[in-house]
Design an enzyme around this catalytic site. Structure first.
Site, PDB file in Angstrom:
ATOM      1  N   HIS A 150     -23.263 -19.482 -11.798  1.00  0.00           N
ATOM      2  CA  HIS A 150     -23.734 -20.845 -12.082  1.00  0.00           C
ATOM      3  C   HIS A 150     -22.948 -21.867 -11.257  1.00  0.00           C
ATOM      4  O   HIS A 150     -22.803 -23.025 -11.660  1.00  0.00           O
ATOM      5  CB  HIS A 150     -23.606 -21.200 -13.578  1.00  0.00           C
ATOM      6  N   ARG A 194     -24.170 -22.824 -30.189  1.00  0.00           N
ATOM      7  CA  ARG A 194     -24.600 -23.483 -28.937  1.00  0.00           C
ATOM      8  C   ARG A 194     -24.744 -24.986 -29.178  1.00  0.00           C
ATOM      9  O   ARG A 194     -24.344 -25.805 -28.355  1.00  0.00           O
ATOM     10  CB  ARG A 194     -25.924 -22.883 -28.443  1.00  0.00           C
ATOM     11  N   CYS A 215     -27.179 -12.361 -13.836  1.00  0.00           N
ATOM     12  CA  CYS A 215     -27.661 -13.704 -14.181  1.00  0.00           C
ATOM     13  C   CYS A 215     -28.972 -13.901 -13.442  1.00  0.00           C
ATOM     14  O   CYS A 215     -29.091 -13.582 -12.268  1.00  0.00           O
ATOM     15  CB  CYS A 215     -26.640 -14.739 -13.723  1.00  0.00           C
ATOM     16  N   ASP A 216     -29.955 -14.441 -14.158  1.00  0.00           N
ATOM     17  CA  ASP A 216     -31.277 -14.584 -13.540  1.00  0.00           C
ATOM     18  C   ASP A 216     -31.471 -15.923 -12.823  1.00  0.00           C
ATOM     19  O   ASP A 216     -32.536 -16.195 -12.297  1.00  0.00           O
ATOM     20  CB  ASP A 216     -32.367 -14.398 -14.597  1.00  0.00           C
ATOM     21  N   TYR A 261     -27.026 -25.639 -11.562  1.00  0.00           N
ATOM     22  CA  TYR A 261     -25.993 -26.051 -12.519  1.00  0.00           C
ATOM     23  C   TYR A 261     -25.028 -27.096 -11.962  1.00  0.00           C
ATOM     24  O   TYR A 261     -24.277 -27.714 -12.723  1.00  0.00           O
ATOM     25  CB  TYR A 261     -25.216 -24.831 -13.040  1.00  0.00           C
ATOM     26  N   ARG A 270     -30.350 -29.452 -25.975  1.00  0.00           N
ATOM     27  CA  ARG A 270     -31.158 -28.297 -25.561  1.00  0.00           C
ATOM     28  C   ARG A 270     -31.211 -27.227 -26.662  1.00  0.00           C
ATOM     29  O   ARG A 270     -32.240 -26.610 -26.882  1.00  0.00           O
ATOM     30  CB  ARG A 270     -30.564 -27.723 -24.262  1.00  0.00           C
ATOM     31  N   ASN A 274     -22.928 -14.962 -21.458  1.00  0.00           N
ATOM     32  CA  ASN A 274     -22.538 -16.182 -20.749  1.00  0.00           C
ATOM     33  C   ASN A 274     -21.248 -16.751 -21.307  1.00  0.00           C
ATOM     34  O   ASN A 274     -20.936 -16.507 -22.468  1.00  0.00           O
ATOM     35  CB  ASN A 274     -23.637 -17.239 -20.914  1.00  0.00           C
TER      36      ASN A 274
HETATM   37  C1  G6P Z   1     -30.783 -19.466 -17.130  1.00  0.00           C
HETATM   38  C2  G6P Z   1     -29.367 -19.008 -16.928  1.00  0.00           C
HETATM   39  C3  G6P Z   1     -28.832 -18.438 -18.207  1.00  0.00           C
HETATM   40  C4  G6P Z   1     -28.950 -19.467 -19.299  1.00  0.00           C
HETATM   41  C5  G6P Z   1     -30.397 -19.893 -19.464  1.00  0.00           C
HETATM   42  C6  G6P Z   1     -30.521 -21.014 -20.475  1.00  0.00           C
HETATM   43  O1  G6P Z   1     -31.617 -18.373 -17.336  1.00  0.00           O
HETATM   44  O2  G6P Z   1     -29.219 -18.062 -15.913  1.00  0.00           O
HETATM   45  O3  G6P Z   1     -27.504 -18.056 -18.011  1.00  0.00           O
HETATM   46  O4  G6P Z   1     -28.460 -18.975 -20.517  1.00  0.00           O
HETATM   47  O5  G6P Z   1     -30.871 -20.330 -18.238  1.00  0.00           O
HETATM   48  O6  G6P Z   1     -31.854 -21.294 -20.701  1.00  0.00           O
HETATM   49  P1  G6P Z   1     -32.350 -22.023 -22.026  1.00  0.00           P
HETATM   50  O7  G6P Z   1     -33.830 -22.042 -21.876  1.00  0.00           O
HETATM   51  O8  G6P Z   1     -31.859 -21.207 -23.183  1.00  0.00           O
HETATM   52  O9  G6P Z   1     -31.748 -23.395 -22.013  1.00  0.00           O
HETATM   53 MN    MN Z   2     -27.090 -17.247 -16.008  1.00  0.00          MN
END
Ligand code: G6P
Ligand code: MN
Length: 446
Positions: free
Chosen positions: A199, A92, A169-170, A260, A280, A146
């Protein structure tokens, strides 16, 4: 009736709160066996040990075990939850940092890094779905991988009519949570209409339980105050992201966009604000990951989850809500899910993976007809769809030219002269995952 469940990617940061939610919901969704599987055994073992304490304490009816192989994990189960991150947080970090070096957005699911994350994850995703279908042909496969649209695009080629293979996806849930708390409504009260890609979509109506469309009020709130989901209030990155929703609405008007879109609309500003040496991924490692590991250790040492701060999260609640809809033949509930379009939005490509309202029943996911979308949204969606599709084709056909074209179509890569050097650097970092494309990558250098 009680069920068997497997978590693929048991070492995930989300595993423990997810299992905690399942423990809380045992009356509705009784389990007799949970298998965890991860290729990173060490990472998983810590979660497993903490989970074992929790299950002994509050869910002794259910056995929790580590599976030694993927096949063992997915054999004869009812639900398979997939939450893998191919390459882990280290990759990542590469996805976020390499594009920034070229002056482009560095983000895990958007832009060049997101495309590469999707490309790298296709093989693992197919391997898991193949094994799942071989050993548990009627199981529900709930995939949180993802970028969801790209992975769904890859599995569409082989499992187009599989109604129990679903990508969740949340993000839309988190956004609705924020709107509910801004309007002082209870969680889950708002019923949205939403369309687009994962997204990459828009809310076009948001009804409350009386049937009133609250969109105008929500837009007013978003453009005048900070509207953030409770779960993310202490996370400054997400607070900044939610703030930009108001900016997007002021600059563009129209429907409420997914958070996004900030990466596609304010690329220069975000690149300028980004620290190429600390993205991040670093903050997730330093804060979220460190926090989860500390919590696991504490649970193991104290041999209890009491006082550990372990709590259910939106991710787990959402999975449970989804599972609940699948349990009884008579119940059905609406969810926003990325599915093969097949004419639900008639003026978008039939093959596109669109995120739209679907009904979830015992037998599977049924999409609802949505209707045509206006030209602005159509243009945005088709551009992004073509970009993602070309990158998926590129991987499945081992076709570097298609990857170049896919990258060139992405809105965050505005100058085509960047495409080849950027793709080269990304493929170099990903050579262990995409060896065949890497073998051809020298062609990008001329
Ligand atoms: C949301 C999105 C996910 C993503 C995540 C990243 O929940 O729906 O697809 O991976 O955010 O969050 P983070 O805290 O890991 O940056
Ligand atoms: Mn997502």
């Amino acid at each position: 009736m009680s069920y068997k469940l497997a978590v693929i990617g048991g070492g995930s940061l989300y595993t423990l709160p997810l299992l905690h939610t399942l423990c809380q919901k045992k009356e509705v969704f009784p389990l007799n066996r949970v298998y965890l599987y991860d290729i990173d055994e060490k990472r998983q073992f810590l979660r497993y040990q903490a989970a074992e304490v929790m299950f002994n304490e509050i869910y002794p009816e259910c056995e929790i075990k580590v599976a030694q192989t993927l096949d063992e994990a997915v054999k004869d189960v009812d639900y398979i939850l997939v939450q893998i991150r191919t390459g882990g947080l280290d990759m990542r970090e590469a996805d976020e940092k390499i594009p920034l070096k070229h002056g482009c957005i560095g983000q895990e699911t958007c832009g060049a890094g997101g495309l590469m994350y999707g490309m790298r994850s296709i093989a693992d995703t197919l391997e898991i779905v193949d094994a799942a279908r071989k050993y548990s042909k009627d199981s529900w496969i709930i995939n949180f991988g993802n970028p969801a649209s790209m992975l769904a695009e890859a599995t569409r080629r082989y499992y187009r009519d599989d109604k129990r293979l679903v990508y969740l996806c949340d993000m839309t849930i988190l956004m609705l949570d924020a709107f509910e708390s801004a309007l002082n409504l209870k969680k889950g009260e708002l019923v949205p209409r939403y369309f687009g890609l994962n997204h990459f979509g828009w809310f076009n109506n948001i009804y409350d339980s009386t049937g009133k469309d609250r969109m105008p009020e929500i837009i007013k709130k978003l453009t005048s105050e900070n509207v953030v989901p409770d779960e993310l209030k202490n996370d400054s990155d997400w607070v900044a992201t939610f703030k930009r929703l108001g900016k997007m609405l002021k600059d563009l008007g129209g429907y409420i966009p997914s958070t996004y879109f900030e990466y596609y609309f304010y690329m220069n500003e975000i690149v300028k604000e980004s620290n190429p040496d600390y993205t991040r991924a670093n903050s997730v490692k330093d804060k979220k990951q460190a926090g989860v590991e500390k919590m696991c250790q504490q649970i193991i040492e104290n041999n209890t989850i009491k006082g550990s701060g372990l709590d259910s999260k939106v991710h787990g609640e959402y999975i449970f809500d989804f599972i609940e809809a699948t349990l009884h033949p008579k119940r059905n509930t609406q969810f926003l899910i990325p599915v093969v379009n097949d004419g639900a939005i008639p003026n978008i490509d039939r093959d596109a993976i669109v995120e739209i309202p679907c009904i979830v029943t015992f037998s599977g996911v049924e999409k609802l007809y949505f209707g045509e979308v206006d030209i602005f949204y159509k243009g945005m969606i088709e551009n992004q769809y073509a970009c993602e599709r070309l990158c998926v084709d590129g991987v499945l056909e081992n076709n570097l030219k298609k990857c170049v074209q896919g990258f060139a179509l992405n809105r965050t890569i505005t100058d085509v002269s960047i495409v080849k050097p950027l793709l080269y650097d990304l493929l170099q970092a990903n050579k262990q995952y995409l060896p065949e494309l890497w073998e051809k990558a020298w062609q990008l250098l001329d």
